[in-house]
Design a protein around this motif. Structure first.
Motif, PDB file in Angstrom:
ATOM      1  N   ALA A 236      87.917  41.307  55.673  1.00  0.00           N
ATOM      2  CA  ALA A 236      86.950  42.175  55.068  1.00  0.00           C
ATOM      3  C   ALA A 236      86.997  43.475  55.121  1.00  0.00           C
ATOM      4  O   ALA A 236      87.578  44.121  55.707  1.00  0.00           O
ATOM      5  CB  ALA A 236      85.744  41.624  55.944  1.00  0.00           C
ATOM      6  N   THR A 237      86.356  44.077  54.134  1.00  0.00           N
ATOM      7  CA  THR A 237      86.014  45.681  53.912  1.00  0.00           C
ATOM      8  C   THR A 237      84.900  45.928  54.820  1.00  0.00           C
ATOM      9  O   THR A 237      83.996  45.098  55.378  1.00  0.00           O
ATOM     10  CB  THR A 237      86.046  46.020  52.588  1.00  0.00           C
ATOM     11  OG1 THR A 237      84.701  45.355  51.864  1.00  0.00           O
ATOM     12  CG2 THR A 237      87.110  45.651  51.541  1.00  0.00           C
ATOM     13  N   LEU A 238      84.804  47.063  54.808  1.00  0.00           N
ATOM     14  CA  LEU A 238      83.539  47.794  55.832  1.00  0.00           C
ATOM     15  C   LEU A 238      82.287  47.105  55.101  1.00  0.00           C
ATOM     16  O   LEU A 238      81.198  46.915  55.947  1.00  0.00           O
ATOM     17  CB  LEU A 238      83.500  49.334  55.771  1.00  0.00           C
ATOM     18  CG  LEU A 238      82.607  49.752  56.666  1.00  0.00           C
ATOM     19  CD1 LEU A 238      82.564  49.279  58.078  1.00  0.00           C
ATOM     20  CD2 LEU A 238      82.451  51.256  56.513  1.00  0.00           C
ATOM     21  N   GLU A 239      82.304  47.173  53.984  1.00  0.00           N
ATOM     22  CA  GLU A 239      81.061  46.676  53.250  1.00  0.00           C
ATOM     23  C   GLU A 239      80.755  45.041  53.540  1.00  0.00           C
ATOM     24  O   GLU A 239      79.467  44.790  53.720  1.00  0.00           O
ATOM     25  CB  GLU A 239      81.068  46.917  51.465  1.00  0.00           C
ATOM     26  CG  GLU A 239      80.900  48.296  51.212  1.00  0.00           C
ATOM     27  CD  GLU A 239      82.208  48.963  51.364  1.00  0.00           C
ATOM     28  OE1 GLU A 239      83.115  48.163  51.460  1.00  0.00           O
ATOM     29  OE2 GLU A 239      82.201  50.117  51.317  1.00  0.00           O
ATOM     30  N   ASP A 240      81.866  44.433  53.720  1.00  0.00           N
ATOM     31  CA  ASP A 240      81.692  43.039  53.597  1.00  0.00           C
ATOM     32  C   ASP A 240      81.334  42.717  55.370  1.00  0.00           C
ATOM     33  O   ASP A 240      80.714  41.641  55.285  1.00  0.00           O
ATOM     34  CB  ASP A 240      83.030  42.134  53.146  1.00  0.00           C
ATOM     35  CG  ASP A 240      83.381  42.436  51.821  1.00  0.00           C
ATOM     36  OD1 ASP A 240      82.310  42.641  51.011  1.00  0.00           O
ATOM     37  OD2 ASP A 240      84.569  42.271  51.293  1.00  0.00           O
ATOM     38  N   LEU A 241      81.726  43.486  56.063  1.00  0.00           N
ATOM     39  CA  LEU A 241      81.550  43.284  57.545  1.00  0.00           C
ATOM     40  C   LEU A 241      79.884  43.103  57.873  1.00  0.00           C
ATOM     41  O   LEU A 241      79.499  42.503  58.913  1.00  0.00           O
ATOM     42  CB  LEU A 241      82.232  44.474  58.331  1.00  0.00           C
ATOM     43  CG  LEU A 241      83.671  44.167  58.391  1.00  0.00           C
ATOM     44  CD1 LEU A 241      84.316  45.300  59.446  1.00  0.00           C
ATOM     45  CD2 LEU A 241      84.062  42.951  59.399  1.00  0.00           C
ATOM     46  N   SER A 242      79.066  43.797  57.139  1.00  0.00           N
ATOM     47  CA  SER A 242      78.052  43.895  57.613  1.00  0.00           C
ATOM     48  C   SER A 242      77.276  42.479  57.915  1.00  0.00           C
ATOM     49  O   SER A 242      76.251  42.224  58.180  1.00  0.00           O
ATOM     50  CB  SER A 242      76.890  44.623  56.398  1.00  0.00           C
ATOM     51  OG  SER A 242      77.074  44.109  55.318  1.00  0.00           O
TER      52      SER A 242
ATOM     53  N   TYR B  93      84.505  40.735  64.959  1.00  0.00           N
ATOM     54  CA  TYR B  93      83.827  41.855  64.325  1.00  0.00           C
ATOM     55  C   TYR B  93      84.034  43.309  64.862  1.00  0.00           C
ATOM     56  O   TYR B  93      84.395  44.037  64.155  1.00  0.00           O
ATOM     57  CB  TYR B  93      82.318  41.391  64.304  1.00  0.00           C
ATOM     58  CG  TYR B  93      81.366  42.525  63.601  1.00  0.00           C
ATOM     59  CD1 TYR B  93      81.322  42.808  62.353  1.00  0.00           C
ATOM     60  CD2 TYR B  93      80.383  43.393  64.732  1.00  0.00           C
ATOM     61  CE1 TYR B  93      80.400  43.706  61.822  1.00  0.00           C
ATOM     62  CE2 TYR B  93      79.738  44.316  64.237  1.00  0.00           C
ATOM     63  CZ  TYR B  93      79.651  44.400  62.776  1.00  0.00           C
ATOM     64  OH  TYR B  93      78.981  45.470  62.314  1.00  0.00           O
ATOM     65  N   GLN B  94      84.091  43.174  66.041  1.00  0.00           N
ATOM     66  CA  GLN B  94      84.288  44.449  66.896  1.00  0.00           C
ATOM     67  C   GLN B  94      85.557  44.858  66.433  1.00  0.00           C
ATOM     68  O   GLN B  94      85.913  46.122  66.322  1.00  0.00           O
ATOM     69  CB  GLN B  94      83.820  44.185  68.453  1.00  0.00           C
ATOM     70  CG  GLN B  94      82.464  44.108  68.403  1.00  0.00           C
ATOM     71  CD  GLN B  94      81.485  45.466  68.116  1.00  0.00           C
ATOM     72  OE1 GLN B  94      82.004  46.375  68.063  1.00  0.00           O
ATOM     73  NE2 GLN B  94      80.500  45.029  67.716  1.00  0.00           N
ATOM     74  N   ASN B  95      86.441  43.901  66.691  1.00  0.00           N
ATOM     75  CA  ASN B  95      88.351  44.281  66.489  1.00  0.00           C
ATOM     76  C   ASN B  95      88.210  44.766  65.212  1.00  0.00           C
ATOM     77  O   ASN B  95      89.080  45.785  64.939  1.00  0.00           O
ATOM     78  CB  ASN B  95      89.085  43.060  66.716  1.00  0.00           C
ATOM     79  CG  ASN B  95      89.031  42.633  68.298  1.00  0.00           C
ATOM     80  OD1 ASN B  95      88.612  43.669  69.165  1.00  0.00           O
ATOM     81  ND2 ASN B  95      89.279  41.362  68.453  1.00  0.00           N
ATOM     82  N   ARG B  96      87.824  44.125  64.061  1.00  0.00           N
ATOM     83  CA  ARG B  96      87.922  44.539  62.705  1.00  0.00           C
ATOM     84  C   ARG B  96      87.371  46.132  62.694  1.00  0.00           C
ATOM     85  O   ARG B  96      87.902  46.944  61.952  1.00  0.00           O
ATOM     86  CB  ARG B  96      87.363  43.546  61.584  1.00  0.00           C
ATOM     87  CG  ARG B  96      87.292  43.965  60.267  1.00  0.00           C
ATOM     88  CD  ARG B  96      88.864  43.917  59.892  1.00  0.00           C
ATOM     89  NE  ARG B  96      89.168  44.374  58.667  1.00  0.00           N
ATOM     90  CZ  ARG B  96      90.214  44.800  58.055  1.00  0.00           C
ATOM     91  NH1 ARG B  96      91.139  44.968  58.556  1.00  0.00           N
ATOM     92  NH2 ARG B  96      90.395  45.292  56.683  1.00  0.00           N
ATOM     93  N   LEU B  97      86.191  46.242  63.161  1.00  0.00           N
ATOM     94  CA  LEU B  97      85.582  47.444  62.965  1.00  0.00           C
ATOM     95  C   LEU B  97      86.481  48.506  63.722  1.00  0.00           C
ATOM     96  O   LEU B  97      86.651  49.687  63.341  1.00  0.00           O
ATOM     97  CB  LEU B  97      84.437  47.565  63.733  1.00  0.00           C
ATOM     98  CG  LEU B  97      82.864  46.871  63.214  1.00  0.00           C
ATOM     99  CD1 LEU B  97      82.046  47.389  63.887  1.00  0.00           C
ATOM    100  CD2 LEU B  97      82.912  47.645  61.783  1.00  0.00           C
ATOM    101  N   ALA B  98      87.138  48.312  64.842  1.00  0.00           N
ATOM    102  CA  ALA B  98      88.063  49.156  65.394  1.00  0.00           C
ATOM    103  C   ALA B  98      89.346  49.507  64.605  1.00  0.00           C
ATOM    104  O   ALA B  98      89.873  50.449  64.387  1.00  0.00           O
ATOM    105  CB  ALA B  98      88.651  48.635  66.863  1.00  0.00           C
ATOM    106  N   GLU B  99      89.856  48.257  64.023  1.00  0.00           N
ATOM    107  CA  GLU B  99      91.081  48.574  62.896  1.00  0.00           C
ATOM    108  C   GLU B  99      90.562  49.339  61.788  1.00  0.00           C
ATOM    109  O   GLU B  99      91.718  50.152  61.327  1.00  0.00           O
ATOM    110  CB  GLU B  99      91.324  46.930  62.395  1.00  0.00           C
ATOM    111  CG  GLU B  99      92.118  46.191  63.304  1.00  0.00           C
ATOM    112  CD  GLU B  99      92.039  44.859  62.543  1.00  0.00           C
ATOM    113  OE1 GLU B  99      92.019  44.611  61.613  1.00  0.00           O
ATOM    114  OE2 GLU B  99      92.553  43.748  63.545  1.00  0.00           O
TER     115      GLU B  99
END
Length: 117
Positions: free
Chosen positions: A83-89, A103-109
């Motif tokens: 996911a992109t940042l917009e899709d993560l929401s 979710y948290q791991n992807r934000l960190a990436e």
């Protein structure tokens, strides 16, 4: 002197409901101010003469939006990883522990610090 009753638009709308019940395929009816309701505009105009013809559309109930089926955790995690940042929401409020971890791991990436401490 014989005077004809004149119906209001609200009264004609009420009368039209009965016509819609009898004719379920009708989407519009045409009411004359003397209280008659027709399926055909031309017939209503001929009947009305100098009177007024009101087109009344069938009111349809608002369809309820079906609830989207919840994606299983495995599929959610797979989407989060790409996911992109917009899709993560879309996953921010997911209560499943494994989904929140992904979710948290992807934000960190993506270089976003989302620690709520």
């Amino acid at each position: 002197m014989n005077t004809k009753k004149t119906y209001s638009e609200a009264e004609l709308t009420t009368q039209a409901e009965g016509v819609f019940e009898r004719f379920p395929d009708a989407t519009t009816v045409f009411a004359t101010t003397d209280g008659n309701v027709f399926l055909d505009r031309n017939r209503a105009e001929l009947h009305a003469g100098k009177g007024r013809v009101i087109a009344i559309d069938r009111t349809l109930p608002e369809p309820e939006a079906p609830e989207a089926p919840k994606m299983n955790a495995k599929d959610s995690i797979a989407l989060i990883q790409e996911a992109t940042l917009e899709d993560l929401s879309a996953f921010a409020n997911d209560e499943r522990k494994t989904v929140q971890e992904a979710y948290q791991n992807r934000l960190a990436e993506l270089g976003i610090n989302n620690n709520e401490d």
